[in-house]
Motif scaffolding. Structure first.
Motif, short mmCIF file in Angstrom:
data_model
loop_
_atom_site.label_atom_id
_atom_site.label_comp_id
_atom_site.label_asym_id
_atom_site.label_seq_id
_atom_site.Cartn_x
_atom_site.Cartn_y
_atom_site.Cartn_z
N VAL A 295 -25.71 -0.59 -7.85
CA VAL A 295 -24.66 -1.56 -8.15
C VAL A 295 -24.99 -2.91 -7.54
O VAL A 295 -24.90 -3.95 -8.20
N MET A 296 -25.39 -2.90 -6.28
CA MET A 296 -25.71 -4.16 -5.60
C MET A 296 -26.92 -4.83 -6.24
O MET A 296 -26.98 -6.06 -6.35
N LEU A 297 -27.90 -4.04 -6.68
CA LEU A 297 -29.08 -4.62 -7.32
C LEU A 297 -28.70 -5.33 -8.61
O LEU A 297 -29.21 -6.42 -8.91
N ARG A 298 -27.78 -4.75 -9.38
CA ARG A 298 -27.32 -5.42 -10.61
C ARG A 298 -26.62 -6.73 -10.28
O ARG A 298 -26.77 -7.73 -11.00
N VAL A 299 -25.86 -6.72 -9.21
CA VAL A 299 -25.19 -7.96 -8.78
C VAL A 299 -26.21 -9.01 -8.37
O VAL A 299 -26.13 -10.18 -8.77
N MET A 300 -27.21 -8.61 -7.58
CA MET A 300 -28.22 -9.56 -7.13
C MET A 300 -29.05 -10.09 -8.30
O MET A 300 -29.42 -11.27 -8.33
N ASP A 301 -29.35 -9.22 -9.27
CA ASP A 301 -30.06 -9.68 -10.46
C ASP A 301 -29.24 -10.74 -11.19
O ASP A 301 -29.76 -11.79 -11.60
N GLY A 321 -23.26 -22.01 -11.77
CA GLY A 321 -22.59 -22.61 -10.63
C GLY A 321 -22.03 -21.58 -9.68
O GLY A 321 -22.16 -21.69 -8.45
N LEU A 322 -21.40 -20.54 -10.25
CA LEU A 322 -20.85 -19.47 -9.43
C LEU A 322 -21.96 -18.74 -8.68
O LEU A 322 -21.82 -18.43 -7.49
N ALA A 323 -23.08 -18.48 -9.36
CA ALA A 323 -24.19 -17.76 -8.73
C ALA A 323 -24.71 -18.53 -7.52
O ALA A 323 -24.94 -17.95 -6.45
N ARG A 324 -24.87 -19.83 -7.65
CA ARG A 324 -25.39 -20.61 -6.53
C ARG A 324 -24.37 -20.71 -5.40
O ARG A 324 -24.74 -20.72 -4.22
N TRP A 325 -23.09 -20.78 -5.75
CA TRP A 325 -22.05 -20.82 -4.71
C TRP A 325 -22.03 -19.51 -3.93
O TRP A 325 -21.93 -19.51 -2.70
#
Length: 359
Positions: A295-301, A321-325
């Motif tokens: 699950v965390m890997l999918r989030v990090m990807d 923008g959300l990803a960088r924040w």
């Protein structure tokens, strides 16, 4: 996630043969946004493809290459001045990142633009090093009392030093991660493995540690303006060092020794994704035990696939923008425990509101 022209060219530079003038314009804008214009020009020259660059575009590449050449030449002078200053205190010069790439004449140094010189000392010698550098004309850039205290108390480096005449900037470290970070690094192990450059009492991190430091800086910090450049750094480092077949096993062993397995895993995963870096399956398998859960890997990807794209509107989607924040917040979470983090963020927010300067 959008396709990116610059990434396509970094994977296969021969695509310049088929670019339209509109695509050249977009390519220059994307490359500038992530600090890769000079490196891209180096790849084009290396593959004897300069004749395919339209004249109106070529001037942009040449301008950036001239800037890089001046920077490259100035490094030699700065290293001579650093050595002279530190010799007076019987301290060696330990180089990291861009300046180390130049000193070792690595492929990754060609066309790489950087704004400061990264130095590493043991914690016990950091005060002596600072004194020597200040005596030679490098002075502190942070005059705000809170920022000075923050650096001295919690960070892995002292406030940056700027030379009063040449304006060269030094980042002087006593570790590669803050002492409050969740990952703890034994810097003495890193210093014990440095390699000397031409018998001049100038040293660089070992090949394995250069890779690990690059991955650590990229995947532990929150600034991704030059994220794709840092991915390209990793790609070139891995390609050049892996000519020595035992390098892969030494790199994985070193990552385990320094507690950097997760960050190396990310380095392998995302250089492979973005630039198709040729990493043997057996090496990927040996580091995969450090991967986060599914699950965390999918989030990090989801986050890194966006944050590591060039910082240009053509490469953004609705989630960029959300990803960088999220990664900015993550970097602080990794760097400091909550009881230190919350007051720090409140203080910095108040300084921005009131206009209180750090310099």
């Amino acid at each position: 996630m959008k396709n990116c022209l610059l990434i396509s060219l970094l994977r296969d530079v021969t695509l310049v043969k088929r670019l339209s003038l509109k695509e050249w314009d977009l390519l220059i804008r994307q490359a500038r946004s992530t600090g890769l214009t000079a490196r891209l020009y180096y790849f084009i020259k290396k593959n004897e493809l300069v004749d395919f660059i339209p004249a109106i575009v070529l001037k942009h590449f040449i301008s950036e290459w001239m800037y890089f050449t001046k920077l490259y030449q100035s490094v030699g002078w700065e290293l001579s001045e650093l050595k002279s200053a530190l010799d007076k205190k019987n301290l060696p010069v330990h180089l990291m990142k861009g300046t180390a790439y130049v000193a070792l004449e690595l492929e990754v140094s060609k066309g790489r633009i950087f704004s400061d010189i990264d130095l590493l000392f043991s914690h016990d010698s950091i005060d002596l090093a600072e004194s020597a550098l200040m005596n030679a004309g490098w002075m502190g850039t942070h005059h705000n009392e809170y920022d000075r205290h923050y650096y001295r108390q919690w960070m892995h480096e002292i406030p940056p030093l700027r030379h009063v005449q040449r304006q060269s900037v030094l980042d002087v470290h006593h570790n590669i991660l803050p002492p409050t970070a969740k990952i703890q690094i034994n810097v003495e192990k890193i210093l014990a493995a440095v390699v000397e450059v031409d018998g001049e009492n100038i040293f660089c991190l070992s090949p394995e540690d250069l890779v690990l430091h690059s991955a650590t800086h990229l995947f532990h910090e929150g600034d991704f303006v030059h994220g794709l450049r840092d991915i390209s750094d990793l790609d070139l480092l891995l390609k050049e060092f892996s000519v020595e077949k035992v390098f892969w096993s030494k790199l994985v062993e070193r990552a385990v020794e320094l507690n950097l397995g997760r960050l190396l895993y990310y380095g392998f995963r995302y250089t492979s994704f973005f630039l198709k870096t040729p990493i043997p399956d057996s090496v990927i398998g040996s580091i995969s035990k450090f991967a986060p859960n599914g699950v965390m890997l999918r989030v990090m990807d989801f986050i890194f696939f966006r944050a590591l794209m060039p910082d240009h509107p053509s490469c953004d989607d609705r989630w960029t923008g959300l990803a960088r924040w999220v990664l900015y917040i993550r970097s602080h979470w990794l760097r400091m425990p909550v009881y230190l983090l919350v007051p720090h963020l409140v203080r910095k927010s108040w300084m921005r509101v009131t206009g209180e300067s750090s310099h």
